[in-house]
Write an enzyme that holds these catalytic residues in place. Structure first.
Site, PDB file in Angstrom:
ATOM      1  N   GLY A  51       4.926  13.054  16.237  1.00  0.00           N
ATOM      2  CA  GLY A  51       6.120  13.868  16.108  1.00  0.00           C
ATOM      3  C   GLY A  51       7.143  13.190  15.222  1.00  0.00           C
ATOM      4  O   GLY A  51       7.832  13.823  14.431  1.00  0.00           O
ATOM      5  N   ALA A  52       7.236  11.866  15.366  1.00  0.00           N
ATOM      6  CA  ALA A  52       8.142  11.059  14.550  1.00  0.00           C
ATOM      7  C   ALA A  52       7.791   9.606  14.807  1.00  0.00           C
ATOM      8  O   ALA A  52       7.046   9.275  15.723  1.00  0.00           O
ATOM      9  CB  ALA A  52       9.608  11.334  14.906  1.00  0.00           C
ATOM     10  N   MET A  53       8.337   8.708  13.979  1.00  0.00           N
ATOM     11  CA  MET A  53       8.089   7.276  14.125  1.00  0.00           C
ATOM     12  C   MET A  53       9.385   6.517  13.908  1.00  0.00           C
ATOM     13  O   MET A  53      10.075   6.712  12.912  1.00  0.00           O
ATOM     14  CB  MET A  53       7.024   6.808  13.130  1.00  0.00           C
ATOM     15  CG  MET A  53       6.707   5.336  13.222  1.00  0.00           C
ATOM     16  SD  MET A  53       6.125   4.876  14.877  1.00  0.00           S
ATOM     17  CE  MET A  53       6.726   3.196  14.962  1.00  0.00           C
ATOM     18  N   GLU A  54       9.679   5.613  14.860  1.00  0.00           N
ATOM     19  CA  GLU A  54      10.982   4.979  14.973  1.00  0.00           C
ATOM     20  C   GLU A  54      11.198   3.789  14.061  1.00  0.00           C
ATOM     21  O   GLU A  54      11.930   2.853  14.423  1.00  0.00           O
ATOM     22  CB  GLU A  54      11.201   4.530  16.423  1.00  0.00           C
ATOM     23  CG  GLU A  54      10.248   3.431  16.917  1.00  0.00           C
ATOM     24  CD  GLU A  54       9.008   3.923  17.624  1.00  0.00           C
ATOM     25  OE1 GLU A  54       8.386   3.142  18.360  1.00  0.00           O
ATOM     26  OE2 GLU A  54       8.655   5.107  17.431  1.00  0.00           O
ATOM     27  N   ASN A  55      10.630   3.773  12.867  1.00  0.00           N
ATOM     28  CA  ASN A  55      10.812   2.635  11.969  1.00  0.00           C
ATOM     29  C   ASN A  55      12.295   2.298  11.833  1.00  0.00           C
ATOM     30  O   ASN A  55      13.130   3.171  11.594  1.00  0.00           O
ATOM     31  CB  ASN A  55      10.254   2.969  10.580  1.00  0.00           C
ATOM     32  CG  ASN A  55       8.898   3.634  10.659  1.00  0.00           C
ATOM     33  OD1 ASN A  55       7.947   3.077  11.154  1.00  0.00           O
ATOM     34  ND2 ASN A  55       8.836   4.872  10.163  1.00  0.00           N
ATOM     35  N   HIS A  82      15.291  10.639  20.957  1.00  0.00           N
ATOM     36  CA  HIS A  82      14.208   9.711  21.319  1.00  0.00           C
ATOM     37  C   HIS A  82      14.080   8.597  20.293  1.00  0.00           C
ATOM     38  O   HIS A  82      14.030   7.404  20.640  1.00  0.00           O
ATOM     39  CB  HIS A  82      12.907  10.502  21.421  1.00  0.00           C
ATOM     40  CG  HIS A  82      11.706   9.693  21.811  1.00  0.00           C
ATOM     41  ND1 HIS A  82      11.153   9.751  23.063  1.00  0.00           N
ATOM     42  CD2 HIS A  82      10.940   8.814  21.108  1.00  0.00           C
ATOM     43  CE1 HIS A  82      10.098   8.938  23.130  1.00  0.00           C
ATOM     44  NE2 HIS A  82       9.959   8.368  21.936  1.00  0.00           N
ATOM     45  N   GLU A  83      14.042   8.963  19.021  1.00  0.00           N
ATOM     46  CA  GLU A  83      13.820   7.952  17.983  1.00  0.00           C
ATOM     47  C   GLU A  83      15.029   7.033  17.828  1.00  0.00           C
ATOM     48  O   GLU A  83      14.869   5.826  17.591  1.00  0.00           O
ATOM     49  CB  GLU A  83      13.503   8.634  16.647  1.00  0.00           C
ATOM     50  CG  GLU A  83      12.304   9.573  16.680  1.00  0.00           C
ATOM     51  CD  GLU A  83      11.054   8.940  17.273  1.00  0.00           C
ATOM     52  OE1 GLU A  83      10.829   7.730  17.053  1.00  0.00           O
ATOM     53  OE2 GLU A  83      10.318   9.650  17.971  1.00  0.00           O
ATOM     54  N   HIS A 104      15.060   4.353  20.361  1.00  0.00           N
ATOM     55  CA  HIS A 104      14.109   3.284  20.019  1.00  0.00           C
ATOM     56  C   HIS A 104      14.750   2.181  19.178  1.00  0.00           C
ATOM     57  O   HIS A 104      14.227   1.057  19.139  1.00  0.00           O
ATOM     58  CB  HIS A 104      12.946   3.861  19.215  1.00  0.00           C
ATOM     59  CG  HIS A 104      11.784   4.289  20.045  1.00  0.00           C
ATOM     60  ND1 HIS A 104      11.204   3.488  21.001  1.00  0.00           N
ATOM     61  CD2 HIS A 104      11.053   5.442  20.031  1.00  0.00           C
ATOM     62  CE1 HIS A 104      10.181   4.121  21.546  1.00  0.00           C
ATOM     63  NE2 HIS A 104      10.077   5.312  20.980  1.00  0.00           N
ATOM     64  N   GLU A 151       8.233   3.471  25.051  1.00  0.00           N
ATOM     65  CA  GLU A 151       8.155   4.935  25.059  1.00  0.00           C
ATOM     66  C   GLU A 151       8.727   5.568  26.320  1.00  0.00           C
ATOM     67  O   GLU A 151       9.327   6.641  26.261  1.00  0.00           O
ATOM     68  CB  GLU A 151       6.701   5.382  24.863  1.00  0.00           C
ATOM     69  CG  GLU A 151       6.092   4.929  23.544  1.00  0.00           C
ATOM     70  CD  GLU A 151       6.832   5.452  22.324  1.00  0.00           C
ATOM     71  OE1 GLU A 151       7.691   6.348  22.477  1.00  0.00           O
ATOM     72  OE2 GLU A 151       6.565   4.967  21.215  1.00  0.00           O
TER      73      GLU A 151
END
Length: 1005
Positions: free
Chosen positions: A376-380, A412-413, A416, A435
């Protein structure tokens, strides 16, 4: 046991029975030689290895205070233990020798990275570097590292990278000869073999030039594209989690090898190039029309958070209240659809800085939507990458649920950035620390702050808590802390247990400790371990410390029972007299006959349960009575007020904060049911949903008689709350799916059509997104979708009429007006109308929907069409649709799972989807092997409704000769679910069908 194990056991038994031990000559010689070697090795180490002071000893537990120097802390390893290659020692030098012992592929701690200087040049078009270099990238990396244990081998992770030049030197500039390199494909290792030995305590610099591949997959540094007019625009983007940074550069690709990254990217000067750090300057390239972008160094971070995107993008930007530059990027034509995510992103960045009491540690935060993304997404850190559906929102086209989804994922991201990035799990067995906390923060804390009218704290009950109860009731579930090693095992645990159960036990703990204590403990945890790694126990220690002056909770003792063993308890409450109740607990299983996997824990599947309760007379839902239930103890509950009547109902688990189910005696169930009928609003929204969810699930396994559970739905004509309706529809959905080919479906259909009629009439088809409360919009969609599903003819006619009007408007759109101007369907009702317009139509309607899917550039609209197209009642159309889904020119690979799962949920398409999955298994593996949970999701969903012995045999046979990879756990769970479905059909189908026959209105009414 295997034959070999049997022979070994038999031999040992014979030795014991004969009273002696017998060894062969060879065994005696081998033992002697081994003993001599061990003695010699120990002597050499004692004499020759340098002494270490106390400050230099690597410990297995983190210190109580942050360390200001670095000896590196060695984390405790999960089972099975790491078996490293044998080493021979000469002086202070160590040589790795071959070994036949098993090794799980983890890096040793001989070498510790400090920083990476990374250069990349991606080739996306033929004119960039010639056709032979297209979809590749040149890379250069300089790795600065420290040697902790002397060695003559440097081991890094590497995958799909061709090495060219590499050199090694110390920090004084002295070259160290590398004799060559070897690859170990099994562990995705590259070993650089040295002609001399690195000295412990010294720093070194490894320089590597290499060529990488911009593959069409969805991991590492990969390529994607989108259409702008008639032009295909290419881009390069990343997804490194969990083990794919090694596809972008040779590196120490494990989360506790944190380092600083300094990146520069050479790219076309008309393209945007982003990385984690803020771009500082650009220099002209030696290539005409190209430029080199350089970025500020990152904080110390794990390799899986490294990110870069190169392509044609546009942005909106703002400054947060605390002067962080926030930019939201997208395809240029969609940039106006980033406005909402920009606003809520700015709001939440500032709010989380205040909540965590830690400033955001970077100068900027980019958020970018890319067309193809596996998650869905990535928290870089500093560059969060999203699937378009989770970042873009257009009020003229998208629904309220799309808007909420954007808010939840952004929240959410951003959470993180602190929980996951600033402090990172030491190893993936603590993934839930990242998570679970981010999932808890996304709605209950983050979106609840930004959008308080959405009642996210109520919604949590159905979004996360009740949804994860089902998989966690399987004997093939897993703890939130679960030993993992192989990349496939890591990908398996990106599931609802790590996310939703992790969030649920965080919510429960907050309720136990109180918001102030919980927040203080979390802040201390983050401050203590910032830019470092941590384990679950570190969080428990911080929370216990925060609680010590207020309560006497031993958080670790309590929470170990929730994190180290899978599942959850059902609390059985039985009346002793008019004011006393006994409560006991046991492990709740959806299929008790299948047993459980008990390898994870010796805690006996007992928990520390914080019971909250109240009663009918003078109920207190804000500060209810409470008591601890300890493992293996029966607990007596007594209302503190002592004003309980002997015919009062009794309610446990107020607002369902606790991660457990509750079962009552029949009398109490009946009283609670009567309360719902008399005045359901006496009970909180969450508890109305809880009663229905608990009762239906308990009835499913025979702990409650089905009529008791079903009677709880008799009041639903009066219910207007969205969350209780969600729980009810969820409970009924299992029966509906089991009845799809069973005679009981008819009376079920009539009953549900009647129950939802009042809500359907009350909310109607007139949708006003600008003025209707958020949850009313959700409830309207539920009411209409449920009415159409159970064949309310007025509902089906309305949907068909709107769909036909849309087709007519489209055919008459000679002026090429934008689609949203000719579409008569409200954004909130598109999913329903599209789906039932397709279902009630034929090939013409399907072809119209397929064309609209192809034409729209709005990603959320595309998903609506993908699901709606699966509603066709024509088997040949569904089969063709599945073929379309594996043609990447027609359906993006990230979306193929949506198609096959949606087709499987159509009772006509169930067997079609299953046959197609088996026939095209290798293709799905290629698409999703590196995608966290993707392959497992397909297996779970496609088989979820199987309930015959023949279907079970087919699924069992399917595994033969196949490497299921990251779908292995999902496959085992699918087998268990099918067995429970078969058992349910035998034990409950007739009883349930008869209840609906009695409760439903007669045919024709």
């Amino acid at each position: 046991m295997t034959k070999q194990e049997f022979n070994i056991e038999s031999a040992e038994k014979e030795d014991k029975e004969s009273g002696g031990i017998f060894l062969t000559t060879f065994q005696l010689v081998f033992i002697g030689v081994t003993a001599a070697c061990v003695i010699t090795a120990v002597g050499c180490m004692c004499a020759l290895l340098p002494d270490r002071s106390c400050d230099e000893v690597r410990v297995t537990e983190p210190p109580e205070e942050p360390m200001t120097t670095t000896p590196r802390m060695t984390p405790e390893r999960t089972e099975p233990p790491v078996t490293e290659p044998r080493r021979t020692t000469e002086g202070d030098m160590t040589t790795i020798a071959p070994t036949e012992e098993p090794w799980n592929g983890r890096l040793s701690y001989d070498l510790i990275p400090d920083s990476y200087d990374l250069y990349l040049r991606p080739y996306l078009y033929p004119e960039d570097g010639g056709e032979d270099k297209r979809f590749t990238f040149d890379g250069r990396v300089t790795i600065h590292f420290r040697c902790d244990v002397a060695t003559n081998v440097i081991t890094l992770h590497l995958l799909d990278i061709e090495l060219d030049i590499y050199t090694l030197s110390d920090t004084d500039g002295n070259d160290i000869s590398i004799s060559g390199h070897t690859l170990e494909a099994k562990y995705e290792f590259v070993h650089f073999n040295l002609d001399s030995y690195l000295e412990a305590g010294k720093d070194y610099v490894l320089y590597i030039e290499y060529l990488g591949q911009l593959r069409a997959g969805l991991s590492g540094f990969y390529r994607s594209s989108y259409q702008q007019g008639n032009e295909t625009r290419w881009l390069a983007t990343t997804q490194m989690q969990a083990t794919s940074a090694r596809q972008a550069l040779p590196c120490f690709d494990e989360p506790d090898f944190k380092a600083v990254f300094r990146t520069e990217i050479e790219h076309r000067d008309d393209m945007v190039a982003l990385s984690n750090g803020m771009e500082t300057r650009t220099n002209e390239s030696e290539i005409e029309g190209w430029t080199i972008s350089r970025y500020l160094p990152t904080p110390k971070m794990s390799t899986y958070l490294l990110a870069f995107v190169v392509g044609y993008f546009d942005k909106l930007e703002t400054w947060t209240d605390n002067d962080i530059l926030l930019r939201v990027w997208s395809r240029p034509e969609a940039v106006n659809n980033t406005q909402y995510s920009l606003e809520i992103g700015s709001n939440l960045t500032t709010y989380f800085e205040e909540y965590f009491n830690i400033s955001f540690p970077l100068e900027k935060q980019d958020m970018i939507a890319v067309p193809d993304f596996s998650a869905g997404a990535m928290e870089n850190w500093g560059l969060i990458i999203y699937r378009e559906t989770n970042l873009l929102y257009d009020s003229a086209v998208n629904s309220a649920s799309n808007k909420q989804r954007v808010a939840e994922v952004v929240s959410h991201e951003l959470a993180h950035m602190w929980f996951g990035n600033l402090v990172t799990c030491e190893w993936w067995d603590d993934l839930w620390l990242n998570e679970g906390f981010a999932t808890y923060m996304e709605g209950t804390i983050g979106v609840n702050h930004a959008e308080p009218s959405w009642l996210m704290r109520e919604q949590f009950v159905t979004i996360d808590l009740q949804s994860v109860f089902e998989p966690d009731a399987l004997g093939t579930s897993h703890p939130v802390q679960v030993p993992v090693n192989h990349p496939d095992e890591i990908n398996e645990i990106f599931d609802s247990i790590s996310y939703s159960k992790g969030a649920s036990i965080n919510r429960m703990l907050n309720n136990i400790l109180g918001e102030d204590v919980y927040t203080s403990g979390v802040n201390n945890y983050l401050q203590t371990h910032r830019e470092d790694n941590a384990k679950t126990d570190d969080l428990w220690n911080a929370l216990t410390e925060a609680d010590k002056n207020i309560g006497d909770n031993d958080v670790k003792k309590i929470m170990d029972t929730w994190t180290l063993q899978m599942g959850y308890p059902v609390v059985n409450v039985r009346r002793l007299n008019e004011t006393h109740f006994n409560a006991s607990q046991e492990h709740f299983l959806i299929n008790p006959e299948a047993g459980v996997d008990d390898r994870y824990t010796d805690l006996g599947y007992q928990w520390y349960v914080y019971l909250t309760y109240t009663q009918e007379t003078d109920p207190n839902f804000e500060e209810p009575d409470n008591i601890w239930m300890e493992p293996y103890m029966t607990t007596t509950l007594v209302p503190v007020s002592n004003n309980m009547s002997d015919d009062d109902w009794f309610l446990v688990n107020i607002k369902q904060y606790g991660y457990y189910r509750v079962n009552y005696d029949n009398d109490n169930w009946a009283r609670l049911s009567q309360q719902l009928t008399n005045d359901h609003k006496v009970l909180p929204t969450e508890n109305r949903a809880q009663l229905i969810n608990d009762a239906f699930t308990l009835a499913r396994v025979g702990r409650v008689d089905y009529p008791i559970a079903l009677n709880l739905t008799l009041y639903m004509e009066q219910e207007e709350g969205y969350v209780p309706w969600e729980a009810t529809l969820g409970g009924i959905s299992y029966i509906r799916d089991m009845f799809s080919r069973y005679y009981g479906y008819g009376p079920l259909e009539r009953y549900m059509r009647e129950k939802v009629q009042a809500l359907y009439e009350s909310l109607g088809w007139i949708d006003d997104p600008d003025n209707d409360p958020h949850l009313d919009q959700f409830n309207r969609e539920n009411a209409i979708a449920t009415s159409c599903r159970y064949r309310n003819q007025d509902c089906l006619d309305q949907a068909s009429t709107l769909f036909s009007q849309y087709m007519t408007n489209d055919a008459n759109n000679v002026d090429n007006e934008p689609d949203y101007m000719i579409n008569p369907i409200s954004p909130n009702l598109k999913s329903v109308v599209y789906s039932y317009g397709i279902q009630e139509g034929g090939q013409v309607e399907w072809e119209f929907g397929w064309r609209k899917y192809q034409e729209t550039t709005d990603s959320s609209e595309k998903v609506k069409w993908l699901v709606a197209l699966s509603y066709s009642q024509a088997p040949w159309i569904l089969s063709r649709y599945l073929d379309y889904s594996l043609d990447t020119d027609l359906v993006r690979s990230q979306d193929s799972s949506t198609v096959i799962v949606s087709v499987s949920r159509n009772y006509i398409g169930r067997s079609i989807a299953w046959d197609y999955l088996r026939s095209n298994w290798d293709t799905y593996v290629d698409y999703y092997r590196t995608s966290p949970s993707g392959l497992g999701y397909i297996v779970t969903e496609v088989t979820e409704d199987f309930n015959t012995q023949l279907e079970l045999e087919e699924v069992v046979a399917f595994k033969e000769g196949k490497d299921l990879g990251p779908a292995t756990r999902a496959y085992d769970q699918a087998i268990e679910v099918i067995n429970t479905n078969i058992a349910w059909m035998k034990s409950s189908a007739t009883i349930v069908a008869e209840w609906f026959e009695d409760a439903a209105p007669p045919i024709g009414e």
